[in-house]
Design a protein around this motif. Structure first.
Motif, mmCIF file in Angstrom:
data_model
loop_
_atom_site.group_PDB
_atom_site.id
_atom_site.type_symbol
_atom_site.label_atom_id
_atom_site.label_comp_id
_atom_site.label_asym_id
_atom_site.label_seq_id
_atom_site.Cartn_x
_atom_site.Cartn_y
_atom_site.Cartn_z
ATOM 1 N N ASN A 317 48.462 4.167 4.219
ATOM 2 C CA ASN A 317 48.698 5.089 5.339
ATOM 3 C C ASN A 317 48.900 4.316 6.635
ATOM 4 O OD1 ASN A 317 46.322 6.257 3.443
ATOM 5 N ND2 ASN A 317 47.836 7.835 3.883
ATOM 6 N N THR A 437 57.395 7.864 4.954
ATOM 7 C CA THR A 437 56.410 8.938 4.882
ATOM 8 C C THR A 437 56.001 9.166 3.431
ATOM 9 O OG1 THR A 437 58.155 10.600 4.723
ATOM 10 C CG2 THR A 437 57.306 10.112 6.927
ATOM 11 N N ALA A 438 54.830 9.754 3.255
ATOM 12 C CA ALA A 438 54.385 10.118 1.912
ATOM 13 C C ALA A 438 55.216 11.290 1.405
ATOM 14 C CB ALA A 438 52.901 10.484 1.946
ATOM 15 N N ASP A 439 55.570 11.258 0.130
ATOM 16 C CA ASP A 439 56.378 12.329 -0.451
ATOM 17 C C ASP A 439 55.533 13.579 -0.683
ATOM 18 O OD1 ASP A 439 59.244 11.214 -1.450
ATOM 19 O OD2 ASP A 439 57.742 9.630 -1.518
ATOM 20 N N ARG A 440 56.114 14.720 -0.383
ATOM 21 C CA ARG A 440 55.413 15.965 -0.638
ATOM 22 C C ARG A 440 55.289 16.189 -2.142
ATOM 23 N NH1 ARG A 440 57.547 20.499 3.727
ATOM 24 N NH2 ARG A 440 56.925 19.348 5.615
ATOM 25 N N GLY A 441 54.177 16.761 -2.535
ATOM 26 C CA GLY A 441 53.938 16.984 -3.960
ATOM 27 C C GLY A 441 53.011 15.964 -4.573
ATOM 28 N N THR A 442 52.708 14.883 -3.823
ATOM 29 C CA THR A 442 51.751 13.895 -4.313
ATOM 30 C C THR A 442 50.364 14.524 -4.327
ATOM 31 O OG1 THR A 442 53.049 12.061 -3.437
ATOM 32 C CG2 THR A 442 50.711 11.640 -3.887
ATOM 33 N N THR A 443 49.708 14.479 -5.478
ATOM 34 C CA THR A 443 48.396 15.127 -5.592
ATOM 35 C C THR A 443 47.268 14.166 -5.935
ATOM 36 O OG1 THR A 443 48.772 15.624 -7.943
ATOM 37 C CG2 THR A 443 49.456 17.292 -6.341
ATOM 38 N N ARG A 508 55.098 9.637 -6.342
ATOM 39 C CA ARG A 508 56.343 8.871 -6.456
ATOM 40 C C ARG A 508 56.054 7.381 -6.418
ATOM 41 N NH1 ARG A 508 61.542 8.604 -2.272
ATOM 42 N NH2 ARG A 508 62.669 7.024 -3.480
ATOM 43 N N VAL A 562 58.656 12.590 -6.931
ATOM 44 C CA VAL A 562 57.275 12.796 -7.368
ATOM 45 C C VAL A 562 57.272 13.315 -8.805
ATOM 46 C CG1 VAL A 562 55.191 14.152 -6.997
ATOM 47 C CG2 VAL A 562 56.429 13.211 -5.044
#
Length: 583
Positions: A317, A437-443, A508, A562
């Motif tokens: 981050n 940026t961090a990819d959306r959907g990363t859990t 991802r 992702v």
């Protein structure tokens, strides 16, 4: 300085009274109970001197040669076993005593010293054995001195620590002589018994039983006694105000966001709130990218707008925010902005000045960076996040804060507002930032391998050496498992033979903090049971293998989007894993 020396003295005395003194106590009693009346004093002098050398000089050699961090512990165990075998076997003990006698004969030991110099030699051998006993306090001394140049103050603190230990052991030896005097007729058997005890303790240390015992004790202590920053005084004036800007979570990652005091407030013409006087950079070590690497102070930066950014070089981050900071630096340095990166480490190896310097070069950072190895500045600000940014105006007031990634546009708007308040000419706004940026959907959440924070399907996750079965055929979502032989420590897992890591993830990108005793150690990377293909390999993977050199964050997997995946790593002995992060 006087208080620091007193602290070192008391800390050394407390260490000598702790359970970890057991490996040294048999040698102390056996050595102090035999020989002349000055021998206990010689043992104390030798132990203090050798202990100081082990804590100050030896660590520089280990760091310079790139040797493993636990080399001091390994040497201590070897010396402990050697002394034990020598005492347990009378022929070997006789040869050792004769060798010591030859070394000290020219100094008139028998005539005048009454065992003083033979005690010094024995104490010098004990110094390195005693080093692992110091636990967290010694770790702080070593990591601090390892990241700085040697000076008289650090040497004095180490000597004070050794002196505190020596005084307590001296009292134990004097009492031991009275207790063991009735056994003088059977001194040979007494020494043999002490030798057997030493060998047993050495074997226990090989199996990390002492570490397990210390961890068990630490689990029952109040948290304030085991948290390194708990005793550091914080800046109350700013702490409460900044607390209102943060969310409820802390640690790595986005954490909580501050109240929206960014671009909307500026567009309305509102002034940014005044949150109190900014704490200075306190308790720091090396400075980088300053003239002559001299320290900066907020008083010296008065008249400029200062952006204080807390980060560490293994935090993904943090790494994603650095391009935005570099762009801000390029746009507004001449207009009156100074960015200071406060490097606040999470893992021990991040305290190394050479590692931080290498990371600065690798990332292309041009703004000043300071080491905050003891988290003193972190605590003065009441900070809780990696990364976290705080803006200080030209008068030294904190005016804006943000925890976590993102908010580059809001940060720029706040910088422009504070530069305008200071009467600085503003360059035209370029608009937009080129940042990852961090990819959306990363859990999948951050996943630690160290015993303190490990999340795993394994039942046995305490400190020590463990033999785990083969990786399960199936893993639950976001789960990790180990296979083969591993040595778990508080902050890392060290591969010891046939080591494997299995990880089920949804992301991802997959990153892992790694280090190795042997530079260039090859870690094989498999995805969904097959060697990682080039099209899905991270930047640090070549032909399905990552070569572990520097102690840092390694980019393992780079998928087109992702997705769910099963990662398997095969690690040679000596490679350490710290934490997985995802994006």
């Amino acid at each position: 300085m006087l208080l620091l020396l007193l602290f070192g003295l008391l800390a050394g005395a407390a260490t000598a009274l702790s359970p970890c003194v057991l490996p040294v106590l048999p040698i102390v009693l056996a050595g102090g109970a035999t020989g002349g009346r000055r021998r206990p004093l010689g043992i104390v002098l030798g132990l203090t001197g050798a202990f100081t050398f082990a804590t100050v000089a030896l660590v520089y050699v280990i760091d310079a040669l790139g040797l493993p961090d636990d080399l001091v512990r390994s040497l201590a165990i070897a010396v402990l076993l050697g002394f034990g075998v020598a005492l347990a076997a009378p022929p070997l003990a006789a040869r050792l005593e004769a060798a010591i006698g030859r070394l000290t004969a020219g100094r008139g030991v028998r005539a005048r010293g009454e065992g003083l110099w033979s005690g010094v030699l024995l104490g010098a051998g004990l110094g390195i054995v005693y080093a692992p006993c110091a636990g967290p306090i010694l770790a702080a001394v070593i990591t601090t001195t390892a990241s700085q140049s040697l000076d008289a103050q650090r040497l004095a603190v180490a000597l004070a620590y050794g002196a505190g230990t020596g005084l307590v052991l001296y009292v134990l030896m004097l009492g031991g002589r009275r207790l063991t005097r009735p056994l003088s007729r059977r001194s040979g058997r007494f020494q043999q018994a002490m030798g057997v005890v030493m060998v047993l303790l050495g074997v226990a240390m090989v199996g990390n039983l002492d570490l397990r015992f210390q961890s068990a004790i630490a689990d029952d202590l109040p948290q304030a006694l085991v948290t390194p920053t708990s005793a550091i005084e914080r800046s109350g004036r700013v702490r409460d105000a900044l607390a209102d800007l943060r969310g409820g979570d802390h640690g790595r990652g986005p954490g909580g966001s501050p109240r929206n005091i960014g671009p909307e407030a500026v567009r309305r013409g509102d002034r940014l709130p005044r949150l109190g006087r900014a704490p200075d950079f306190v308790g720091t070590q090396r400075w980088f990218d300053t003239p002559g690497e001299r320290p900066l102070t907020l008083a010296g930066l008065r008249g400029r707008v200062v952006l204080v950014d807390f980060w560490t070089y293994t935090c993904i981050n943090c790494l994603r925010t650095i391009p935005g900071l570099e762009q801000l630096d390029a746009r507004y340095r001449r207009a009156g902005l100074t960015i200071v990166g406060v490097h606040s480490p999470e893992f021990p190896f991040e305290r190394s000045a050479s590692n931080v310097r290498a990371a600065i070069g690798r990332l292309g950072i041009r703004y000043p960076v300071v080491q905050d190895n003891d988290l003193a500045t972190w605590s003065a600000w009441g900070n809780q996040y990696w990364p976290a940014s705080y803006l200080v105006d030209a008068t030294g007031e904190v005016r804006w804060a943000h925890a976590g990634e993102g908010a580059e546009d809001a940060k720029e708007q706040a910088v422009r507002a504070l530069l305008g308040e200071a009467g600085r000419p503003l360059p035209s706004a370029e608009g937009g930032f080129d940042v990852p940026t961090a990819d959306r959907g990363t859990t999948t959440p951050e996943t630690y391998l160290g015993a303190l924070r490990i999340r795993s399907t394994l039942a046995d996750t305490d400190v020590g050496v463990h033999d785990y079965p083969a990786l399960p055929a199936r893993l639950p979502a976001d789960a990790m498992a180990l296979a083969g032989r591993w040595r778990l420590e508080d902050d890392r897992a060290v591969a010891a033979g046939g080591a494997r890591i299995g990880l089920r993830f949804r992301a991802r990108h997959v990153y892992l903090v790694l280090s190795s005793r042997r530079r260039g150690a090859a870690v094989r990377v498999l995805l969904d049971g097959r060697p990682l293909p080039r099209a899905r390999a991270g930047a640090d993977v070549r032909h399905g293998v990552v070569r572990v050199g520097q102690q840092r964050l390694y980019d393992l997997v780079d998928l087109p989007a992702v997705a769910d995946g099963r990662l398997e790593l095969r690690l040679p002995a000596g490679v350490s894993g710290y934490a997985f992060t995802f994006g």
